[in-house]
Design an enzyme around this catalytic site. Structure first.
Site, PDB file in Angstrom:
ATOM      1  N   ASP A 126       0.851  -1.176   0.000  1.00  0.00           N
ATOM      2  CA  ASP A 126       0.000   0.000   0.000  1.00  0.00           C
ATOM      3  C   ASP A 126       0.900   1.243   0.000  1.00  0.00           C
ATOM      4  O   ASP A 126       1.879   1.302   0.744  1.00  0.00           O
ATOM      5  CB  ASP A 126      -0.868  -0.046   1.267  1.00  0.00           C
ATOM      6  CG  ASP A 126      -1.898   1.055   1.317  1.00  0.00           C
ATOM      7  OD1 ASP A 126      -2.779   1.056   0.449  1.00  0.00           O
ATOM      8  OD2 ASP A 126      -1.813   1.907   2.227  1.00  0.00           O
ATOM      9  N   GLU A 165       1.511   0.173  -4.996  1.00  0.00           N
ATOM     10  CA  GLU A 165       1.033   1.449  -5.501  1.00  0.00           C
ATOM     11  C   GLU A 165       2.238   2.383  -5.604  1.00  0.00           C
ATOM     12  O   GLU A 165       2.813   2.746  -4.582  1.00  0.00           O
ATOM     13  CB  GLU A 165       0.026   2.072  -4.531  1.00  0.00           C
ATOM     14  CG  GLU A 165      -1.284   1.328  -4.400  1.00  0.00           C
ATOM     15  CD  GLU A 165      -2.234   2.048  -3.436  1.00  0.00           C
ATOM     16  OE1 GLU A 165      -3.387   2.296  -3.826  1.00  0.00           O
ATOM     17  OE2 GLU A 165      -1.838   2.351  -2.298  1.00  0.00           O
TER      18      GLU A 165
END
Ligand code: CA
Length: 647
Positions: A330, A359
């Site tokens: 994340d 990400e």
């Protein structure tokens, strides 16, 4: 600041202690705890008979060494006992907490639990092993949430919303359609990517049905979330039950990927890192305030020695103890490149097939300069770690940041070059217009193995809701055609395909854009929807995955291979992109070449292609149409993916 600088100096002087085992080390006759807290003045270790309330059994002080480590041992079999530590820093006693390495905890994560890991193993765990991949592009990733997946009453599952729900075989809904684990088996995905399963803090584990959370509010990073276990009070249950889940999926040849959220903590005040070594684990601005690239209040300082060690130790633990097959980072753009590359090297020594992706962005600005961080534009500096392709996402469905924005599947005009770039995995290709590349086609990956192609995920609207918002007058049968087109682009493009649980089930979150704490009736997979045309959509997705598996030309591993084997059809038709893949060798049932044509027009389009006996492949029936006449024209159905085979 002085303390931290001294600490860093010491760390540089002797890095050997980076191999030191921290946290609890259990043995039958003696249990040792070791924590790192160089600025502490005193540390107390307390043993309890329960994970909450109960009786204090033992209390002892830890002893400090010259490097800032504190340690103590207790000569007793402590299996099943709970514990806390408490640090005194600058004359003040901080909170009583489990240590930051706690491998499991009691209810709500306030006390750690000491246990013999062998006693948590399900039957035949010693035979369980990782899923192996020949190429990272062989993966088909399915992003799902433990609770959402089996919570619905028509899931046919007994342990609804729990880890064990995903271990139940041969489940079906009231229409006889497969659900849960059986549904995953039918789809043929390679990896189940689980939204955070490590302990998070904003759902009360005592009353989980009174709330809901995705879990991006981490508390104990090495502990499983208690609300997914049959009881949150026994810290061993969640360990055993999650191992059962992993073992069950592995037996079905499905790998387990964890969504990990080390980039920030759920608690800002009172987080467990600050209760151990205040300030050290986070980045600060010059004025001493917290840097906040996570947008949640703090950001993890991955570049510092002991923070880096924590990350690596934690990820290794998940691989070794739970046989985890991959990690999705994340806000990976927060971590420094060096740490990410050490992680990749370290984890590949344990499992060469491990999938690592994240990400490539942050939620806000960081004090660490961008050139040092794992953002998407630095992907080429990463050691086989992939980034999510937001270009792919926006091309397929329109911008994430505008409700009214449309993409290729919703009928966008003039987007052919964007789609061509998406098809070649965001890499360079001689048939992509150089003018387009100059303007907005920046290249960020070395190879398709570094590109995760997706068009929707847990964030933002489901694809169904997005299409309903952008095309409010359309009937569901037309929306389904657009979703089929999106899934075909996803599965037949170069790169690593990833899709959001429920795309294949026409999942709606009733227009809720950010459902991180919305109730089950918004988030759950509604299994009773799987029937008729929705079951048929699911079958279509299943066949797309099967086609990708059978035709390895969709899973090329290098940019030069793509340039060599993939040729776009030259005949220009607005809203149409077609390409031919030349196979390395004859593929039984699929000949020498395959032609794929995506059409976003609402009408039939005739396109000129190289003269040959192209046979239409019916994806739903999964068979080649008979009666092939040599021709240089193919006919493309309205809003569709068309597949032709040269036999
Ligand atoms: Ca929790």
């Amino acid at each position: 600041m002085t303390t931290l600088e001294t600490t860093n100096h010491n760390a540089n002087r002797s890095l050997s202690f980076l191999n030191k085992k921290l946290g609890i080390s259990y043995r039958e006759k003696v249990t040792t705890i070791s924590i790192w807290a160089p600025s502490a003045e005193n540390v107390i270790w307390r043993i309890y008979d329960k994970g909450t309330a109960g009786r204090l059994v033992i209390e002892t002080k830890l002893n400090r060494d010259n490097d800032g480590f504190w340690e103590a041992s207790i000569q007793k079999d402590l299996h099943g006992f709970y514990y806390t530590i408490q640090v005194k820093n600058h004359g003040k006693w901080l909170d009583e907490i489990p240590d930051i390495y706690a491998y499991s905890t009691g209810v709500n994560g306030h006390r750690g639990v000491i246990f013999d890991p062998l006693k948590t193993n399900p039957p035949e765990w010693e035979k369980d092993t990782f899923i192996s991949l020949e190429s990272y592009t062989d993966a088909v990733i399915y992003e799902m949430n433990i609770r959402d997946f089996t919570k619905h009453p028509d899931s046919g599952v007994e342990h609804q919303g729990l880890f064990l729900g995903l271990t139940e075989e041969a489940t079906h809904n009231s229409y006889g359609e497969s659900t849960a684990l059986s549904h995953l088996e039918d789809l043929g995905i390679s990896h189940a990517h689980l939204l955070p399963v490590s302990d998070y803090c904003k759902l009360d584990e005592r009353t989980p049905n009174e709330g809901y959370n995705w879990g991006y509010d981490p508390l104990n990073f090495n502990t499983l979330e208690g609300s997914y276990a049959t009881t949150p009070y026994d810290g061993l249950k969640r360990v055993t039950e999650f191992k059962q889940l992993v073992s069950t999926l592995h037996k079905k040849d499905i790998g387990v990927v964890l969504d990990v959220v080390y980039n920030h903590t759920g608690l800002i005040e009172g987080n467990y890192f600050d209760q151990t070594e205040p300030g050290y684990f986070f980045r600060h601005k010059e004025d001493g305030s917290l840097s906040n690239a996570s947008g949640c209040g703090n950001e993890f300082a991955s570049e510092k020695h002991m923070a880096r060690k924590y990350l690596i130790d934690s990820l290794k633990y998940w691989c070794e103890e739970y046989h985890i097959d991959g990690f999705r980072f994340d806000l990976m753009g927060i971590y420094d490149l060096e740490t990410m590359n050490i992680i990749a090297t370290t984890l590949r020594e344990i499992n060469p097939s491990i999938l690592l992706y994240g990400e490539g962005w942050t939620a806000d600005t960081s004090v660490l300069e961008e050139s040092k961080r794992a953002v998407k534009k630095n992907t080429t500096l990463l050691n086989q770690i992939a980034c999510f392709s937001d270009d792919f996402r926006d091309t397929v469905k329109g911008s994430q940041f505008s409700d009214t924005s449309i993409g290729f599947i919703s009928g966008m005009r003039g987007q052919e070059e964007d789609l061509k770039k998406a098809i070649v995995g965001g890499l360079s290709h001689p048939q992509i217009d150089p003018e387009y590349l100059k303007d907005k086609g920046y290249l960020w990956a070395n190879n398709p193995t570094q590109v995760v192609n997706y068009f929707s995920c847990h964030d933002d609207y489901t694809i169904y809701d997005k299409l309903k918002i952008t095309l409010p007058l359309e009937e569901d049968n037309m929306i389904i055609n657009r979703i089929k087109l999106a899934m075909a682009i996803n599965m037949l493009s170069q790169g690593i395909p990833f899709f959001h649980s429920g795309v294949e089930l026409l999942r709606t979150k009733k227009g809720v854009r950010n459902s991180y704490n919305s109730p089950d009736f918004i988030n759950q997979i509604v299994w009773s929807r799987k029937k008729g045309h929705v079951a048929s959509l699911s079958k279509y997705v299943e066949h797309l995955i099967q086609l990708r598996k059978e035709v390895n030309s969709f899973r090329l591993q290098r940019e030069d291979e793509i340039i060599q084997r993939l040729h776009f059809v030259e005949d220009y038709k607005q809203g149409v992109v077609s390409f031919i893949l030349n196979h390395k060798e004859l593929i039984p049932g699929f000949g020498n070449k395959i032609l794929v044509a995506f059409n976003n027009n609402n009408e039939i389009i005739e396109q000129e292609v190289p003269h040959a006996s192209w046979a239409r492949f019916d994806l739903l029936k999964y068979e080649v149409a008979p009666h092939v006449i040599p021709s240089n024209k193919i006919s493309l159905s309205p809003v569709s993916a068309n597949i032709f085979i040269l036999l």
